[in-house]
Design a protein around this motif. Structure first.
Motif: not given
Length: 80
Positions: A1-6, A17-21, A32-34, A56-58
């Motif tokens: 798993s990887l993350d897309t934290n900013d 949250v909600g980005a399409t990868v 991406t999850d919550s 698609t991200a929140n």
């Protein structure tokens, strides 16, 4: 798993949250999850281009939008 934290200015992480990868040129895609994490399975070996589509991200803090990006990564595997 990887993350897309900013990492925001306050030095805290804000999950995207909600980005399409996806992997370009393949059917591998996920959202991406919550907590901003994602998992892609059945990836081909070798060099691939990961695509993060933020459309698609929140929204982020203050209703901000995120920029999408692409990054070339090489997956190394060894089978025993």
């Amino acid at each position: 798993s990887l993350d897309t934290n900013d990492l925001i200015a306050a030095r805290t992480e804000n999950p995207i949250v909600g980005a399409t990868v996806s992997i370009l040129g393949s059917s591998s895609t996920t959202i991406t999850d919550s907590q901003g994490f994602f998992t892609l399975t059945n990836l081909p070996g070798g060099t691939q281009v990961f695509d993060i589509d933020s459309l698609t991200a929140n929204p982020g803090p203050g209703n901000a939008t995120y920029a999408g990006f692409r990054e070339q990564l090489t997956q190394y595997c060894s089978l025993r």
